[in-house]
Design a protein around this motif. Sequence first.
Motif, PDB file in Angstrom:
ATOM      1  N   UNK A  30       0.790  -0.972   0.014  1.00 13.37           N
ATOM      2  CA  UNK A  30      -0.016   0.152   0.041  1.00 13.37           C
ATOM      3  C   UNK A  30       0.629   1.244  -0.035  1.00 13.37           C
ATOM      4  N   UNK A  31       0.172   2.459  -0.483  1.00 12.34           N
ATOM      5  CA  UNK A  31       1.026   3.814  -0.119  1.00 12.34           C
ATOM      6  C   UNK A  31       0.575   4.247   0.893  1.00 12.34           C
ATOM      7  N   UNK A  32       1.625   4.747   1.819  1.00 14.87           N
ATOM      8  CA  UNK A  32       1.325   5.524   3.129  1.00 14.87           C
ATOM      9  C   UNK A  32       1.278   6.920   2.750  1.00 14.87           C
ATOM     10  N   UNK A  33       1.874   7.535   2.124  1.00 15.74           N
ATOM     11  CA  UNK A  33       2.211   8.924   1.924  1.00 15.74           C
ATOM     12  C   UNK A  33       2.680   9.171   0.400  1.00 15.74           C
ATOM     13  N   UNK A  97       6.783   9.455  -2.715  1.00 18.07           N
ATOM     14  CA  UNK A  97       5.876   8.294  -2.221  1.00 18.07           C
ATOM     15  C   UNK A  97       6.536   7.552  -1.212  1.00 18.07           C
ATOM     16  N   UNK A  98       5.735   7.319   0.031  1.00 16.79           N
ATOM     17  CA  UNK A  98       6.312   6.412   0.799  1.00 16.79           C
ATOM     18  C   UNK A  98       5.199   5.065   0.677  1.00 16.79           C
ATOM     19  N   UNK A  99       5.830   3.638   0.458  1.00 16.49           N
ATOM     20  CA  UNK A  99       4.935   2.637   0.425  1.00 16.49           C
ATOM     21  C   UNK A  99       5.494   1.468   1.373  1.00 16.49           C
ATOM     22  N   UNK A 105       8.405  -3.628   4.508  1.00 16.50           N
ATOM     23  CA  UNK A 105       9.250  -2.566   4.859  1.00 16.50           C
ATOM     24  C   UNK A 105       8.563  -1.293   4.422  1.00 16.50           C
ATOM     25  N   UNK A 106       9.022  -0.374   5.086  1.00 18.43           N
ATOM     26  CA  UNK A 106       8.716   1.122   4.674  1.00 18.43           C
ATOM     27  C   UNK A 106       9.659   1.512   3.713  1.00 18.43           C
TER      28      UNK A 106
END
Length: 120
Positions: A30-33, A97-99, A105-106
């Motif tokens: 998923x995408x966090x940010x 993008x942060x995934x 893992x981030x």
Amino acid sequence: QVQLVESGGGLVQPGGSLRLSCAASGSFRRIAVMGWYRQAPGKQRELVATITRGGVINSADSVKGRFTVSTDNTGNTVHLQMNSLKPEDTAVYYCYVEVTTLDYYGTTHWGQGTQVTVSS
């Protein structure tokens, strides 16, 4: 792997508008940010605006009231609507993008950058 495709940069007169878009694809949970940073010549890269999966927005004071960050229904595309553009907004704009990876893992990823020039 995460791929980011940016679009929408260009030349605009002061007071004009532009809309940047960035589509993320690849293998991740998923995408966090998602969001945007920019870098002007001779300056450090700086935050423009980001939006979390939950809709929390963080933006620079210099763009508040003029720029709007949003995502589409899939959450995989981020837009930056830029209104009332000023010459000092001239910069290369980078998608960010942060995934969460398949292994939980981030990781962070950057687009290739798109030039925005505000000039008469």
